[in-house]
Design a protein around this motif. Structure first.
Motif, mmCIF file in Angstrom:
data_model
loop_
_atom_site.group_PDB
_atom_site.id
_atom_site.type_symbol
_atom_site.label_atom_id
_atom_site.label_comp_id
_atom_site.label_asym_id
_atom_site.label_seq_id
_atom_site.Cartn_x
_atom_site.Cartn_y
_atom_site.Cartn_z
ATOM 1 N N LEU A 62 0.792 -1.233 0.000
ATOM 2 C CA LEU A 62 0.000 0.000 0.000
ATOM 3 C C LEU A 62 0.821 1.279 0.000
ATOM 4 O O LEU A 62 0.256 2.368 -0.062
ATOM 5 C CB LEU A 62 -0.921 0.011 1.223
ATOM 6 N N GLN A 63 2.150 1.184 0.064
ATOM 7 C CA GLN A 63 2.952 2.384 0.287
ATOM 8 C C GLN A 63 2.765 3.447 -0.790
ATOM 9 O O GLN A 63 2.820 4.641 -0.502
ATOM 10 C CB GLN A 63 4.442 2.032 0.403
ATOM 11 N N LEU A 64 2.526 3.048 -2.032
ATOM 12 C CA LEU A 64 2.345 4.053 -3.081
ATOM 13 C C LEU A 64 0.936 4.638 -3.091
ATOM 14 O O LEU A 64 0.773 5.861 -3.034
ATOM 15 C CB LEU A 64 2.714 3.461 -4.442
ATOM 16 N N PRO A 65 -0.113 3.802 -3.147
ATOM 17 C CA PRO A 65 -1.461 4.396 -3.160
ATOM 18 C C PRO A 65 -1.806 5.173 -1.899
ATOM 19 O O PRO A 65 -2.548 6.142 -1.950
ATOM 20 C CB PRO A 65 -2.390 3.193 -3.336
ATOM 21 N N MET A 66 -1.232 4.793 -0.740
ATOM 22 C CA MET A 66 -1.592 5.516 0.474
ATOM 23 C C MET A 66 -0.865 6.846 0.569
ATOM 24 O O MET A 66 -1.106 7.632 1.493
ATOM 25 C CB MET A 66 -1.301 4.674 1.719
ATOM 26 N N SER A 67 -0.008 7.137 -0.400
ATOM 27 C CA SER A 67 0.687 8.417 -0.446
ATOM 28 C C SER A 67 -0.048 9.434 -1.296
ATOM 29 O O SER A 67 0.454 10.523 -1.534
ATOM 30 C CB SER A 67 2.101 8.215 -1.009
ATOM 31 N N MET A 68 -1.229 9.071 -1.795
ATOM 32 C CA MET A 68 -1.979 9.937 -2.693
ATOM 33 C C MET A 68 -3.299 10.350 -2.051
ATOM 34 O O MET A 68 -3.804 9.679 -1.153
ATOM 35 C CB MET A 68 -2.215 9.202 -4.011
ATOM 36 N N SER A 69 -3.861 11.462 -2.530
ATOM 37 C CA SER A 69 -5.099 11.980 -1.945
ATOM 38 C C SER A 69 -6.239 10.969 -2.038
ATOM 39 O O SER A 69 -7.042 10.827 -1.113
ATOM 40 C CB SER A 69 -5.498 13.280 -2.643
ATOM 41 N N ASN A 70 -6.344 10.254 -3.164
ATOM 42 C CA ASN A 70 -7.380 9.228 -3.297
ATOM 43 C C ASN A 70 -7.212 8.157 -2.222
ATOM 44 O O ASN A 70 -8.189 7.648 -1.661
ATOM 45 C CB ASN A 70 -7.307 8.576 -4.677
ATOM 46 N N GLY A 71 -5.954 7.793 -1.984
ATOM 47 C CA GLY A 71 -5.683 6.786 -0.970
ATOM 48 C C GLY A 71 -6.048 7.266 0.420
ATOM 49 O O GLY A 71 -6.642 6.524 1.218
ATOM 50 N N PHE A 72 -5.712 8.508 0.727
ATOM 51 C CA PHE A 72 -6.014 9.060 2.045
ATOM 52 C C PHE A 72 -7.508 9.008 2.312
ATOM 53 O O PHE A 72 -7.953 8.625 3.402
ATOM 54 C CB PHE A 72 -5.511 10.503 2.119
ATOM 55 N N THR A 73 -8.307 9.359 1.315
ATOM 56 C CA THR A 73 -9.757 9.426 1.491
ATOM 57 C C THR A 73 -10.342 8.093 1.911
ATOM 58 O O THR A 73 -11.171 8.019 2.830
ATOM 59 C CB THR A 73 -10.428 9.900 0.189
#
Length: 435
Positions: free
Chosen positions: A123-134
């Motif tokens: 998850l390290q890449l997607p959780m670094s993006m605004s979509n991931g945070f949401t």
């Protein structure tokens, strides 16, 4: 601007670095991507998900429109392949297949690189993006992560998980691993003549106990001293901390006491001091009281597991000539989740709060905050309200997962810190003098 049907062609910078590498939890990027490539090959032929908790997670995503959309948005902005043309995790089903594999395995030691946190690696890449945070701050999503991690914790407490506790080249008790844990037999309760040195499971090894004469309380002559609650590396300390602040600001990373402590007692600390340090994957993971005193309150606040501050919208996506919206761009090396975000996590992650009324009136009420980061994040408190504790006495432990901790003092406490940022401090050693 990309649309949901467009798959960005940009490939990720291989120099991504996240703060968890400071503690040795995840390997450097080139090796990490190779590890992901191998994991994807292993799950490629899996036809079904077996673990009940992962099945429930899948059913929740597919039956809830918000979660279904959220997990598609989590992955759609990511490139299909990295710079070395290796595939990446690109959809929630592959993510869940990986999770299903992980919950039946114990972390292995590797002499070339470390991936102790496999869920974070995925998850390290997607959780670094605004979509991931949401989607990753969604309460229902975190409830499902919690159930998955309970399933993994059950395995890590089983006898089967002790299979990685060997003296072989790739074993946790072997020469290579022990070079990172000097004086292990001298410091910790173990018996090298027994199978797995007497450890009955991976969790037993991870939460190992000190021998009675190891790490004695360090209190220099004269004055009152605060001792380290954990074996850790100093991150920083801040004075005149506000009751409420914008703790999500990446550049300043202030502490916000009301949100951090989640308790009416937070107002007692307004204008006070926060000391924070991080634990390495190799460190001792039990907590010890930094003062003599009485436990006032002790409880766990359930929080998020993979929430990181989204990247700044002005950052450029790799191989792009102009900025793109933060919800669509891949993260750069300066924007990956957890990069310098340890303070932020004290406000949102699962954490143990132990309020202690110190015997010394110059200290008064203080609080130990044990913060579980990413997978499992189990914080076990072993003391209760009304109990007397001596300085250096055990008060709880982290189970497997990343971890950091903080000590919070009121505005009346004047401290002279004896350690600098990035210093390694032994548990029970003196970290500050009360002036």
């Amino acid at each position: 601007m990309a649309t949901p049907n467009d798959s960005p062609s940009a490939k990720f910078d291989l120099h991504l670095a996240i703060d968890m590498r400071v503690g040795g939890w995840i390997s450097e990027p080139k090796l990490l991507y190779s590890w992901i490539d191998n994991i994807l090959k292993e799950v490629e032929n899996r036809t079904e998900i077996r673990n009940p908790a992962v099945i429930e997670f899948k059913n929740a995503i597919e039956s809830d429109a918000e979660l279904y959309m959220g997990f598609h948005r989590l992955f759609y902005s990511l490139p299909d392949r990295d710079l070395l043309d290796r595939p990446q995790v690109k959809d929630y089903l592959t993510m869940l297949q990986c999770f299903d594999k992980f919950v039946g395995e114990a972390p292995t030691w590797n002499p070339n690189f470390l991936v102790f946190l496999p869920f974070t690696a995925i998850l390290q890449l997607p959780m670094s993006m605004s979509n991931g945070f949401t989607i990753l701050v969604n309460r229902r999503v975190n409830d499902h992560f919690r159930n998955v991690f309970r399933a993994w914790a059950k395995y890590l407490s089983s006898a089967a998980s002790a299979s990685v506790l060997t003296t072989d080249k790739y074993g946790w008790l072997g020469k290579g691993a022990m070079e990172n844990m000097p004086d292990f037999q001298k410091l910790f309760e173990c018996d090298p003549t027994k199978d797995h040195w007497g450890f009955t499971s991976w969790d037993h090894f991870f939460t190992r106990t000190l021998k009675s004469d190891a790490r004695p309380v360090e209190v220099p002559d004269g004055g009152t001293y605060i001792t380290s609650a954990c074996e850790s590396q100093v991150i920083r300390y801040k004075v005149k901390v506000a009751a409420r602040d914008q703790f999500w600001l990446k550049d300043s990373q202030p502490y916000s006491l009301v949100h951090m402590l989640n308790d009416p007692l937070a107002n007692s600390f307004m204008g006070g001091t926060v000391y924070q340090a991080i634990l390495s994957s190799y460190y001792y993971h039990r907590w010890h009281s930094p003062v003599n005193g009485t436990i006032v309150k002790a409880y766990v606040v359930e929080g998020t597991y993979f929430a990181g501050i989204p990247p700044d919208s002005s950052l450029m996506a790799p191989n792009c000539e102009k900025p793109v919206p933060s919800s669509e761009k891949p993260p750069s090396s300066e924007s990956v989740a957890f990069q310098h975000q340890q303070a932020f996590l004290t406000h949102v992650a699962t954490r143990a709060l132990i309020f202690i009324l110190a015997d010394d009136p110059n200290i008064g009420l203080m609080c130990f905050v044990g913060v579980g980061i990413v997978e499992i994040s189990s914080c076990e408190i072993t003391v209760q309200a009304g109990q007397r504790v001596k300085q250096g006495q055990e008060i709880g432990t982290f189970h497997f997962g990343g971890s950091t901790h903080a000590l919070v003092f009121g505005p009346q406490v004047k401290l002279k810190f004896l350690k600098e940022e990035n210093d390694f401090v032994e548990v029970r050693s003196a970290i500050a003098r009360v002036e």
